[in-house]
Structures are given as structure tokens and as C-alpha cells.
Design a protein around this motif. Sequence first.
Motif, PDB file in Angstrom:
ATOM      1  N   GLU A  44     -78.873 -13.260 -60.926  1.00 49.76           N
ATOM      2  CA  GLU A  44     -77.907 -13.467 -62.353  1.00 49.76           C
ATOM      3  C   GLU A  44     -77.731 -11.515 -62.642  1.00 49.76           C
ATOM      4  N   ARG A  45     -78.125 -11.124 -61.478  1.00 55.20           N
ATOM      5  CA  ARG A  45     -78.210  -9.915 -61.191  1.00 55.20           C
ATOM      6  C   ARG A  45     -76.872  -9.334 -60.297  1.00 55.20           C
ATOM      7  N   SER A  46     -75.763  -8.613 -60.549  1.00 52.16           N
ATOM      8  CA  SER A  46     -75.378  -8.510 -59.999  1.00 52.16           C
ATOM      9  C   SER A  46     -75.414  -6.804 -58.829  1.00 52.16           C
ATOM     10  N   ALA A  47     -75.169  -6.895 -57.927  1.00 48.16           N
ATOM     11  CA  ALA A  47     -74.624  -6.251 -57.458  1.00 48.16           C
ATOM     12  C   ALA A  47     -74.316  -4.567 -57.809  1.00 48.16           C
ATOM     13  N   ALA A  48     -73.940  -4.671 -58.350  1.00 51.19           N
ATOM     14  CA  ALA A  48     -73.058  -2.843 -59.232  1.00 51.19           C
ATOM     15  C   ALA A  48     -74.874  -2.707 -59.761  1.00 51.19           C
ATOM     16  N   ALA A  49     -75.504  -3.684 -60.754  1.00 50.95           N
ATOM     17  CA  ALA A  49     -76.382  -3.101 -61.586  1.00 50.95           C
ATOM     18  C   ALA A  49     -77.831  -2.688 -60.896  1.00 50.95           C
ATOM     19  N   ALA A  67     -77.736  -1.437 -57.725  1.00 46.97           N
ATOM     20  CA  ALA A  67     -76.896  -0.182 -56.989  1.00 46.97           C
ATOM     21  C   ALA A  67     -77.578   0.585 -58.265  1.00 46.97           C
ATOM     22  N   ASP A  68     -77.495   0.918 -59.557  1.00 52.28           N
ATOM     23  CA  ASP A  68     -77.161   1.602 -60.367  1.00 52.28           C
ATOM     24  C   ASP A  68     -79.145   1.885 -60.454  1.00 52.28           C
ATOM     25  N   ASP A  69     -79.828   1.041 -60.136  1.00 52.42           N
ATOM     26  CA  ASP A  69     -81.133   0.822 -60.437  1.00 52.42           C
ATOM     27  C   ASP A  69     -81.567   1.868 -59.378  1.00 52.42           C
ATOM     28  N   LEU A  70     -81.162   1.683 -57.669  1.00 49.23           N
ATOM     29  CA  LEU A  70     -81.414   2.420 -56.640  1.00 49.23           C
ATOM     30  C   LEU A  70     -80.848   4.078 -57.338  1.00 49.23           C
ATOM     31  N   ALA A  71     -79.732   4.085 -57.959  1.00 52.35           N
ATOM     32  CA  ALA A  71     -79.555   5.605 -58.301  1.00 52.35           C
ATOM     33  C   ALA A  71     -80.751   6.217 -59.227  1.00 52.35           C
ATOM     34  N   ARG A  72     -80.936   5.134 -59.578  1.00 46.26           N
ATOM     35  CA  ARG A  72     -82.319   6.088 -61.095  1.00 46.26           C
ATOM     36  C   ARG A  72     -83.070   6.491 -60.372  1.00 46.26           C
ATOM     37  N   GLN A  73     -83.695   5.984 -58.883  1.00 51.42           N
ATOM     38  CA  GLN A  73     -84.769   5.650 -58.116  1.00 51.42           C
ATOM     39  C   GLN A  73     -84.036   7.099 -56.983  1.00 51.42           C
ATOM     40  N   GLY A  74     -83.062   7.445 -57.232  1.00 52.87           N
ATOM     41  CA  GLY A  74     -82.480   8.606 -55.977  1.00 52.87           C
ATOM     42  C   GLY A  74     -81.992   7.966 -54.934  1.00 52.87           C
ATOM     43  N   HIS A  75     -81.613   7.336 -54.431  1.00 53.88           N
ATOM     44  CA  HIS A  75     -81.180   6.345 -53.881  1.00 53.88           C
ATOM     45  C   HIS A  75     -79.796   6.316 -53.639  1.00 53.88           C
ATOM     46  N   ALA A  76     -78.872   6.954 -52.806  1.00 47.59           N
ATOM     47  CA  ALA A  76     -77.766   6.991 -53.347  1.00 47.59           C
ATOM     48  C   ALA A  76     -76.776   5.717 -52.160  1.00 47.59           C
TER      49      ALA A  76
END
Length: 148
Positions: A101-106, A108-117
Motif C-alpha cells: 500500500e506504500r505510495s511511490a512518493a513515500a 521516493a522520500d525514503d530514498l531521498a533520506r538515504q541520499g538517493h535523489a
Amino acid sequence: MLRRTSIREIKGPGGALQVRPEDEAAADLAMLIEGETSGRPLPVVLAEFGRSRSTYYEKLRRFREQGLSGLLARPPGPRGPWRRPMAVVQFIVTARLKEPERSAAAIADDLARQGHAVSVRSVERTLSQFGLTRPPRTAPPRSPSPRD
């Protein structure tokens, strides 16, 4: 792109070398030689070769940076490495499998927190590529109002 139908020549004091009209790289090289060494006005040379000033300078830049290989035709498409490294793809797929149920935006946010834009659209493309898209949510049916 203009097709060159006339035979081009690279001329020098001892003779001339013909360039086949379908050989784009050789014709571009002939244009650069003519433009850089003939002493003729550049607009005249460009009209002869059917090229624009911006194309001429782009070809000249690529020739100076890469040599003759810079004049060779390149297929369209990405020139650099794939923008979604394998670690990012694995994270996206794993995240969706663990929590459907996790969205693509969520994600992408997790990836951003890990340093992946990574954009939301890139996450959506990856999910689609692996068949992990969700059907669009539909609004629940409305119950009839007392007036109906």
C-alpha cells in the motif's frame, strides 16, 4: 537533417580528395576543414554545406574534444549510466513487496533520506517495469440519499 547529394572534395595545393555524399562524418570533416582553413566567410561555407552556425560550432567543439569519433552519428538515447542504480531498484521493489500500500512518493522520500535523489516518476517507472503497480483507487460507491 539535410541530405547532401553533391560530391564534396577536400582540396589542397596538390589535388583533391572526394568525399562520398552519404558519409556524414567525412562531409562534416570537410565542412570543418573548409570553415577553419579556407579563409572564406563562414556563412558562405555553411550555405554550401547546408548547415547552421550552431551546428557548425557544435561539430567543431565535438571534433576538438573527441577527434573524428566526435563527428560520427550517435543513436538517440541516454549517453550516461542508468539513473537508477541497482541498489535503488532493489530498494524500490523490496519496499513495494513488503508494504504493497506504500505510495511511490513515500518510497521516493525514503530514498531521498538515504541520499538517493530519485523522482517519484522514476519510482513509478521502476514499479511499472516490475509489474508492481497498483490499480487506481476508486471512490467507494455512494449510498443513495433519502431524496433518491
